[in-house]
Write a protein that holds these residues in place. Structure first.
Motif, short mmCIF file in Angstrom:
data_model
loop_
_atom_site.label_atom_id
_atom_site.label_comp_id
_atom_site.label_asym_id
_atom_site.label_seq_id
_atom_site.Cartn_x
_atom_site.Cartn_y
_atom_site.Cartn_z
N GLU A 272 96.33 47.45 61.71
CA GLU A 272 95.59 48.45 62.97
C GLU A 272 96.40 48.83 63.90
OE1 GLU A 272 92.99 49.38 65.95
OE2 GLU A 272 94.40 47.71 66.29
N GLY A 273 96.55 49.85 64.31
CA GLY A 273 97.40 50.47 65.31
C GLY A 273 96.89 51.21 66.62
N GLY A 274 95.44 50.98 66.62
CA GLY A 274 94.84 51.75 67.85
C GLY A 274 94.76 53.45 67.36
N THR A 275 95.29 53.79 66.06
CA THR A 275 95.35 55.28 65.49
C THR A 275 93.92 55.82 65.24
OG1 THR A 275 95.86 54.44 63.41
CG2 THR A 275 97.61 54.77 64.78
N GLY A 276 92.69 54.84 65.06
CA GLY A 276 91.65 55.61 64.69
C GLY A 276 91.27 55.34 63.18
N GLU A 277 92.28 54.61 62.40
CA GLU A 277 92.04 54.14 61.12
C GLU A 277 92.63 52.62 60.98
OE1 GLU A 277 94.14 56.98 61.62
OE2 GLU A 277 92.39 58.31 61.48
N LEU A 278 91.83 51.89 60.01
CA LEU A 278 92.15 50.75 59.47
C LEU A 278 92.61 50.62 58.28
CD1 LEU A 278 92.04 47.64 60.19
CD2 LEU A 278 89.71 47.45 59.63
N TYR A 279 93.87 49.91 57.86
CA TYR A 279 94.50 50.21 56.72
C TYR A 279 94.13 48.79 55.91
CZ TYR A 279 96.20 54.55 58.05
OH TYR A 279 96.19 55.90 58.53
N HIS A 280 93.80 48.84 54.64
CA HIS A 280 93.49 47.65 54.23
C HIS A 280 94.17 47.56 52.60
CE1 HIS A 280 90.30 44.73 51.86
NE2 HIS A 280 91.41 44.19 52.11
N TRP A 281 94.85 46.52 52.43
CA TRP A 281 95.65 46.52 51.01
C TRP A 281 94.76 45.19 50.23
CZ3 TRP A 281 97.77 42.17 48.72
CH2 TRP A 281 98.34 42.50 47.47
N ALA A 282 94.25 45.36 49.11
CA ALA A 282 93.85 44.09 48.62
C ALA A 282 94.32 43.96 47.31
CB ALA A 282 92.00 44.57 48.08
N LEU A 283 94.74 42.77 46.80
CA LEU A 283 95.18 42.57 45.51
C LEU A 283 94.92 43.26 44.20
CD1 LEU A 283 97.61 40.83 44.11
CD2 LEU A 283 95.71 38.87 43.85
N GLU A 284 93.51 43.43 44.13
CA GLU A 284 92.98 44.14 42.93
C GLU A 284 92.82 45.42 43.17
OE1 GLU A 284 91.38 40.13 44.18
OE2 GLU A 284 91.44 41.84 45.09
N THR A 285 92.86 46.23 44.29
CA THR A 285 92.77 47.65 44.64
C THR A 285 93.44 48.48 45.20
OG1 THR A 285 91.04 47.12 46.37
CG2 THR A 285 90.15 47.17 44.15
N GLY A 286 94.44 47.78 45.90
CA GLY A 286 95.54 48.64 46.44
C GLY A 286 95.18 48.85 47.98
N TRP A 287 95.60 50.06 48.31
CA TRP A 287 95.22 50.55 49.73
C TRP A 287 93.93 51.73 49.93
CZ3 TRP A 287 97.70 48.48 53.75
CH2 TRP A 287 99.06 48.06 53.52
N ILE A 288 93.44 51.19 50.94
CA ILE A 288 92.13 52.43 51.36
C ILE A 288 92.31 52.02 52.75
CG2 ILE A 288 90.91 51.53 49.39
CD1 ILE A 288 88.79 50.06 51.54
N PHE A 289 91.76 53.16 53.57
CA PHE A 289 91.54 53.01 54.90
C PHE A 289 90.12 53.34 55.55
CE2 PHE A 289 91.74 57.71 54.15
CZ PHE A 289 91.06 58.57 55.33
N HIS A 290 89.80 52.90 56.59
CA HIS A 290 88.45 53.12 57.46
C HIS A 290 88.76 53.82 58.78
CE1 HIS A 290 86.66 50.22 54.58
NE2 HIS A 290 87.69 49.35 54.66
N ARG A 291 87.74 54.86 58.78
CA ARG A 291 88.03 55.56 60.07
C ARG A 291 87.17 54.54 60.89
NH1 ARG A 291 89.43 60.77 59.18
NH2 ARG A 291 89.37 61.62 56.98
N THR A 292 87.82 54.02 62.19
CA THR A 292 87.08 53.28 63.11
C THR A 292 86.91 54.09 64.41
OG1 THR A 292 89.47 53.17 64.28
CG2 THR A 292 88.62 51.46 62.31
N HIS A 293 87.00 55.35 64.41
CA HIS A 293 86.57 55.96 65.55
C HIS A 293 84.99 56.31 65.37
CE1 HIS A 293 88.66 58.90 63.12
NE2 HIS A 293 87.58 59.80 63.54
N VAL A 294 84.11 56.55 66.47
CA VAL A 294 82.66 56.65 66.24
C VAL A 294 82.28 58.19 66.08
CG1 VAL A 294 80.48 56.55 66.95
CG2 VAL A 294 82.07 54.92 67.46
#
Length: 294
Positions: A272-294
């Motif tokens: 999380e870097g305050g860019t409006g996206e939260l990045y998540h890596w999971a062992l089973e699925t790899g990378w996804i991102f969530h938009r965190t701005h409303v």
């Protein structure tokens, strides 16, 4: 990032996950407020991490490292215990990528700004940017030179609003603000090392070689065994400054750029870097991102 100019950052993204606007519909307001009390704003990074994981995973975080007042935290405890509705236990450690050397130098940057703002007599307000390599300079000695340079630019009558190089380590740009003309200093790019190769390779190298990360991973391994945790999460607040500033994740395309080799200990990595996206890596699925701005 040497290859940024050759990459289309609006294409080649990793998978997009559920946005904040949808995830928040599941939030229990009472639980949300409880988490905010349990992870006080004095530790903003831990609070952000706890609320983010509650929002996007439904796991209930409790502060395991709160040693203030009558709290029952203990030395060496993991930052957060994450409990699923089934009673399953997971754990999380939280860390910032801001290196200690840069954190200690921030006071010098603030003093640099105050000296220039106090002596500047021009008619234009300026935003100054410290560029890579500024750490080699004595900022208190450099400040008068920068003030003189700004005055010289005004006398020459350069009217454009583009950045102007006024020193090998300082650029200036005119800004429009209300009130008395003044000068602001940003060190957003200061100390941020460029890297060759891909973003994911650079991230892999950071996780494999940073001493603070190593301590966090050791704690996750130790506490995971003690608590019987089924998953271990590492949440990193990615700084835009310091020697790791180049790793700020500013586009989902970075997470399809190269090969990522995660640390053995973790099952989940959050950036999380305050860019409006939260990045998540999971062992089973790899990378996804969530938009965190409303």
């Amino acid at each position: 990032m040497p290859e940024d100019s050759r990459r289309n950052l609006s294409e080649g993204w990793c998978t997009e996950g559920e946005p904040w606007s949808l995830a928040q519909q599941r939030v229990d307001p009472a639980e949300w407020e409880r988490i905010k009390r349990d992870f006080p704003i004095s530790k903003a990074a831990e609070q952000t991490a706890a609320l983010s994981l509650y929002m996007f995973t439904g796991l209930i975080p409790t502060n395991q490292d709160n040693q203030s007042g009558g709290a029952d935290g203990r030395n060496g405890a993991v930052d957060a215990l994450l409990t699923a509705a089934t009673g399953e236990r997971q754990i999380m450690e939280v860390v910032s990528s801001l290196d200690p050397q840069y954190r200690n130098s921030s006071a010098a940057v603030n003093k640099f700004e105050r000296i220039i703002a106090a002596s500047y007599q021009g008619a234009t307000s300026w935003a100054l940017s410290l560029e890579r390599g500024w750490e080699s300079q004595r900022l208190t000695e450099l400040a008068p030179q920068i003030t003189d340079a700004l005055s010289g630019v005004e006398e020459e009558g350069e009217a454009n609003s583009n950045e102007i190089k006024i020193h090998p380590f300082v650029t200036a740009q005119r800004i429009q603000i209300a009130g008395q003309p003044t000068v602001f200093v940003s060190s957003r790019n200061a100390g941020a090392s460029s890297f060759g190769g891909s973003y994911l390779e650079a991230l892999t190298d950071y996780l494999a070689n940073d001493l603070t990360i190593e301590r966090k991973l050791n704690k996750l391994e130790r506490e995971g065994e003690r608590l019987g945790a089924t998953r271990r999460h590492l949440f990193i607040g990615m700084a835009s400054t310091g020697k790791h500033g180049g790793l700020l994740p500013s586009s989902p395309s970075f997470f399809t750029w190269g090969e990522f080799t995660p640390p053995r200990v973790i099952d989940d990595l959050w950036l999380e870097g305050g860019t409006g996206e939260l990045y998540h890596w999971a062992l089973e699925t790899g990378w996804i991102f969530h938009r965190t701005h409303v």
